[in-house]
Write a protein that holds these residues in place. Sequence first.
Motif, PDB file in Angstrom:
ATOM      1  N   PRO A 127       0.804  -1.214   0.000  1.00  0.00           N
ATOM      2  CA  PRO A 127       0.000   0.000   0.000  1.00  0.00           C
ATOM      3  C   PRO A 127       0.841   1.269   0.000  1.00  0.00           C
ATOM      4  CG  PRO A 127       0.340  -0.690   2.259  1.00  0.00           C
ATOM      5  CD  PRO A 127       1.166  -1.609   1.375  1.00  0.00           C
ATOM      6  N   ASN A 128       2.178   1.141  -0.064  1.00  0.00           N
ATOM      7  CA  ASN A 128       2.944   2.339   0.312  1.00  0.00           C
ATOM      8  C   ASN A 128       3.088   3.389  -0.782  1.00  0.00           C
ATOM      9  OD1 ASN A 128       4.533   0.442  -0.807  1.00  0.00           O
ATOM     10  ND2 ASN A 128       6.373   1.006   0.314  1.00  0.00           N
TER      11      ASN A 128
ATOM     12  N   HIS B 265      -5.804   4.060  -0.603  1.00  0.00           N
ATOM     13  CA  HIS B 265      -4.943   3.320   0.324  1.00  0.00           C
ATOM     14  C   HIS B 265      -5.739   2.586   1.405  1.00  0.00           C
ATOM     15  CE1 HIS B 265      -2.508   3.529   4.157  1.00  0.00           C
ATOM     16  NE2 HIS B 265      -1.593   3.010   3.401  1.00  0.00           N
TER      17      HIS B 265
ATOM     18  N   ARG C  95      -5.056  -1.117   3.102  1.00  0.00           N
ATOM     19  CA  ARG C  95      -4.423  -1.058   4.422  1.00  0.00           C
ATOM     20  C   ARG C  95      -5.207  -1.920   5.423  1.00  0.00           C
ATOM     21  NH1 ARG C  95       0.137   1.205   7.399  1.00  0.00           N
ATOM     22  NH2 ARG C  95      -0.589   0.618   9.419  1.00  0.00           N
TER      23      ARG C  95
ATOM     24  N   GLU D 231      10.726  -6.904   5.338  1.00  0.00           N
ATOM     25  CA  GLU D 231      11.225  -7.916   6.260  1.00  0.00           C
ATOM     26  C   GLU D 231      12.716  -8.203   6.065  1.00  0.00           C
ATOM     27  OE1 GLU D 231       8.963 -10.333   8.012  1.00  0.00           O
ATOM     28  OE2 GLU D 231      10.683 -11.308   8.903  1.00  0.00           O
TER      29      GLU D 231
ATOM     30  N   SER E 258      18.579  -4.831  11.246  1.00  0.00           N
ATOM     31  CA  SER E 258      18.318  -4.622  12.678  1.00  0.00           C
ATOM     32  C   SER E 258      19.101  -5.608  13.534  1.00  0.00           C
ATOM     33  CB  SER E 258      16.820  -4.803  12.989  1.00  0.00           C
ATOM     34  OG  SER E 258      16.048  -3.876  12.291  1.00  0.00           O
TER      35      SER E 258
ATOM     36  N   ASN F  20      12.287   6.895   3.256  1.00  0.00           N
ATOM     37  CA  ASN F  20      11.120   6.637   2.395  1.00  0.00           C
ATOM     38  C   ASN F  20      10.807   7.911   1.621  1.00  0.00           C
ATOM     39  OD1 ASN F  20      10.353   4.334   4.657  1.00  0.00           O
ATOM     40  ND2 ASN F  20       9.585   3.877   2.620  1.00  0.00           N
TER      41      ASN F  20
ATOM     42  N   ARG G 271       8.236  10.733  -0.698  1.00  0.00           N
ATOM     43  CA  ARG G 271       6.942  11.394  -0.891  1.00  0.00           C
ATOM     44  C   ARG G 271       7.058  12.290  -2.116  1.00  0.00           C
ATOM     45  NH1 ARG G 271       6.163   8.266   2.728  1.00  0.00           N
ATOM     46  NH2 ARG G 271       5.019   8.575   4.681  1.00  0.00           N
TER      47      ARG G 271
ATOM     48  N   GLY H 239       7.788   4.742  11.700  1.00  0.00           N
ATOM     49  CA  GLY H 239       7.050   5.793  11.028  1.00  0.00           C
ATOM     50  C   GLY H 239       5.900   6.307  11.874  1.00  0.00           C
TER      51      GLY H 239
ATOM     52  N   HIS I 161       0.651   5.755   7.053  1.00  0.00           N
ATOM     53  CA  HIS I 161       1.537   4.714   6.514  1.00  0.00           C
ATOM     54  C   HIS I 161       2.391   4.055   7.596  1.00  0.00           C
ATOM     55  CE1 HIS I 161       0.577   5.513   2.324  1.00  0.00           C
ATOM     56  NE2 HIS I 161       0.536   6.794   2.666  1.00  0.00           N
TER      57      HIS I 161
ATOM     58  N   CYS J 204       4.170   1.646  10.017  1.00  0.00           N
ATOM     59  CA  CYS J 204       4.469   0.262   9.615  1.00  0.00           C
ATOM     60  C   CYS J 204       3.448  -0.745  10.166  1.00  0.00           C
ATOM     61  CB  CYS J 204       5.862  -0.113  10.104  1.00  0.00           C
ATOM     62  SG  CYS J 204       6.308  -1.796   9.645  1.00  0.00           S
TER      63      CYS J 204
HETATM   64  C1  HEM Z   1      12.732  -3.476  11.930  1.00  0.00           C
HETATM   65  C2  HEM Z   1      11.911  -3.718  10.920  1.00  0.00           C
HETATM   66  C3  HEM Z   1      11.052  -2.679  10.232  1.00  0.00           C
HETATM   67  C4  HEM Z   1      11.169  -1.308  10.216  1.00  0.00           C
HETATM   68  C5  HEM Z   1      12.210  -0.445  10.907  1.00  0.00           C
HETATM   69  C6  HEM Z   1      10.074  -0.799   9.413  1.00  0.00           C
HETATM   70  C7  HEM Z   1       9.829   0.551   9.214  1.00  0.00           C
HETATM   71  C8  HEM Z   1       8.794   1.055   8.444  1.00  0.00           C
HETATM   72  C9  HEM Z   1       8.511   2.463   8.264  1.00  0.00           C
HETATM   73  C10 HEM Z   1       9.320   3.613   8.847  1.00  0.00           C
HETATM   74  C11 HEM Z   1       7.411   2.564   7.474  1.00  0.00           C
HETATM   75  C12 HEM Z   1       6.712   3.858   7.010  1.00  0.00           C
HETATM   76  C13 HEM Z   1       7.074   4.208   5.598  1.00  0.00           C
HETATM   77  C14 HEM Z   1       6.530   5.517   5.096  1.00  0.00           C
HETATM   78  O1  HEM Z   1       5.941   6.292   5.858  1.00  0.00           O
HETATM   79  O2  HEM Z   1       6.724   5.804   3.899  1.00  0.00           O
HETATM   80  C15 HEM Z   1       7.001   1.227   7.136  1.00  0.00           C
HETATM   81  C16 HEM Z   1       5.946   0.907   6.320  1.00  0.00           C
HETATM   82  C17 HEM Z   1       5.617  -0.377   5.973  1.00  0.00           C
HETATM   83  N1  HEM Z   1       6.147  -1.546   6.485  1.00  0.00           N
HETATM   84 FE1  HEM Z   1       7.657  -1.714   7.796  1.00  0.00          FE
HETATM   85  N2  HEM Z   1       9.334  -1.844   8.945  1.00  0.00           N
HETATM   86  C18 HEM Z   1       9.889  -3.009   9.427  1.00  0.00           C
HETATM   87  C19 HEM Z   1       9.428  -4.295   9.222  1.00  0.00           C
HETATM   88  C20 HEM Z   1       8.344  -4.608   8.463  1.00  0.00           C
HETATM   89  C21 HEM Z   1       7.813  -5.935   8.307  1.00  0.00           C
HETATM   90  C22 HEM Z   1       8.338  -7.173   9.015  1.00  0.00           C
HETATM   91  C23 HEM Z   1       6.758  -5.841   7.436  1.00  0.00           C
HETATM   92  C24 HEM Z   1       5.831  -6.903   6.925  1.00  0.00           C
HETATM   93  C25 HEM Z   1       6.050  -8.181   6.972  1.00  0.00           C
HETATM   94  C26 HEM Z   1       6.632  -4.450   7.067  1.00  0.00           C
HETATM   95  C27 HEM Z   1       5.694  -3.951   6.186  1.00  0.00           C
HETATM   96  C28 HEM Z   1       5.501  -2.608   5.915  1.00  0.00           C
HETATM   97  C29 HEM Z   1       4.486  -2.114   4.967  1.00  0.00           C
HETATM   98  C30 HEM Z   1       3.528  -2.955   4.135  1.00  0.00           C
HETATM   99  C31 HEM Z   1       4.577  -0.710   4.999  1.00  0.00           C
HETATM  100  C32 HEM Z   1       3.736   0.289   4.182  1.00  0.00           C
HETATM  101  C33 HEM Z   1       2.521   0.709   4.966  1.00  0.00           C
HETATM  102  C34 HEM Z   1       1.650   1.730   4.272  1.00  0.00           C
HETATM  103  O3  HEM Z   1       2.085   2.376   3.310  1.00  0.00           O
HETATM  104  O4  HEM Z   1       0.497   1.893   4.707  1.00  0.00           O
HETATM  105  N3  HEM Z   1       7.601  -3.736   7.716  1.00  0.00           N
HETATM  106  N4  HEM Z   1       7.855   0.319   7.755  1.00  0.00           N
END
Ligand code: HEM
Length: 385
Positions: free
Chosen positions: A71-72, A79, A83, A226, A233, A275, A277, A329, A333, A335
């Motif tokens: 969805p990002n 969205h 979501r 992931e 991490s 990320n 925008r 975040g 959006h 996470c």
């Molecule tokens: C330490 C591990 C992780 C960190 C630090 C992290 C961090 C983030 C951050 C900062 C965002 C926001 C991005 C934005 O605002 O543009 C984000 C979005 C997202 N993350 Fe993670 N993430 C991690 C692990 C994961 C895992 C394990 C998954 C799924 C299995 C995941 C799936 C997603 C998805 C689908 C989004 C987009 C959400 C949206 O746009 O609504 N992330 N992540």
Amino acid sequence: MMTHAKSADWNPRSEDVLNDQIAAYDAMRKRCPVAHSDYLWWSLFRHEDVVRVLEDHETFSNAASNHLSIPNAMDPPEHTPYRKIIERYFTVEDIKAFDPECRQIADTLVADQPRGETVELMAGFAQPFALRSQCAFMGWPDTLHEPLRQWIGKNHQATRAGNRAAMAQIAVEFDGYIKQQLVIRRDAGEQAPDDVTNRLLQEHINGRPLSDEEIVSIVRNWTVGELGTIAASVGILVHYLAAHPALQAELRQQPANLPDAIDEILRIHAPLIANRRVATCPVEIGGRKLEAGERLTLIWAAANRDEAVFGDPDAFDPERNRDNNLLYGAGVHVCPGAPLARLELRLLMESLLANTHEITLVSDQLPERASFPACGFSSLPARFR
Ligand code: HEM
């Protein structure tokens, strides 16, 4: 879209920046907190500016990708229903159900590490953990570990080079792996395993089934999230504990403090750099004027170390910093995978501390820092005792 060239305030791909990204971003936050470059367009380094963007998705859109990216790369209202589907996979019950299998993966990997000898922890520990947990969570076979590991490396290389043709080719390769998993489950019909991948096949959006392209895009987002960030991490956490023996000893005594400690260590040393925008209208931020269509890069690795919010960015203080930590975040959006990431990192660190006496760095083999868009370490020699 802007047509005239802008002069660059910095070069995100200069050797100085690539050698130590975090130090370079710290310096930029002070020197030029909203900085233009051809590669990253407008980079935001300050916490305040990043939060403003996160809270205003109408002015700062996520539709910054040319590809379907669910969805990002979507904005509300498009969205929102995607979501909602995605959040169903990271509920308290889902995370609880994955706990035993994830714990087993962590325990096995920790038990397999040699004691008293130097191990290259990124290839031997961090990456295998990310791959095994991701494949287990999705219900994928172990035979996918190696192709996915290579895929992440190629993806980073192409992104760093800004090579769009290679990036597109790599995306097609990834799609092939996922589509194969969809076909296997469709062919199995009633006999298909009740796993996350099969659940996604049953999902509906706006009254129709999700298309294969949509499922692949959703899964690509999870997998990139992931594999890259979890492996980074793990490297950052092990390095930090090895470099801070007093905290290591304290957490060995009191593992209940691990969740807060993990989030704070990853604030200090980011596992995800940035990320994107795109501005939907002319807007001023940090004293700079942006035109409609201009792109922005939110530098998490800098915003989470902003002195204006955190004081000394390197001071470990989970309680003080928790509420402002942008590790996962904020806003629409934020996470959705955070509960899964937190579970995986906690279980691995719990197992590591419970089953070792000491984690140390190796004085004559220094860690190598990973460079943009990767972060953390590309090589981390360390020892477990
Ligand atoms: C330490 C591990 C992780 C960190 C630090 C992290 C961090 C983030 C951050 C900062 C965002 C926001 C991005 C934005 O605002 O543009 C984000 C979005 C997202 N993350 Fe993670 N993430 C991690 C692990 C994961 C895992 C394990 C998954 C799924 C299995 C995941 C799936 C997603 C998805 C689908 C989004 C987009 C959400 C949206 O746009 O609504 N992330 N992540």
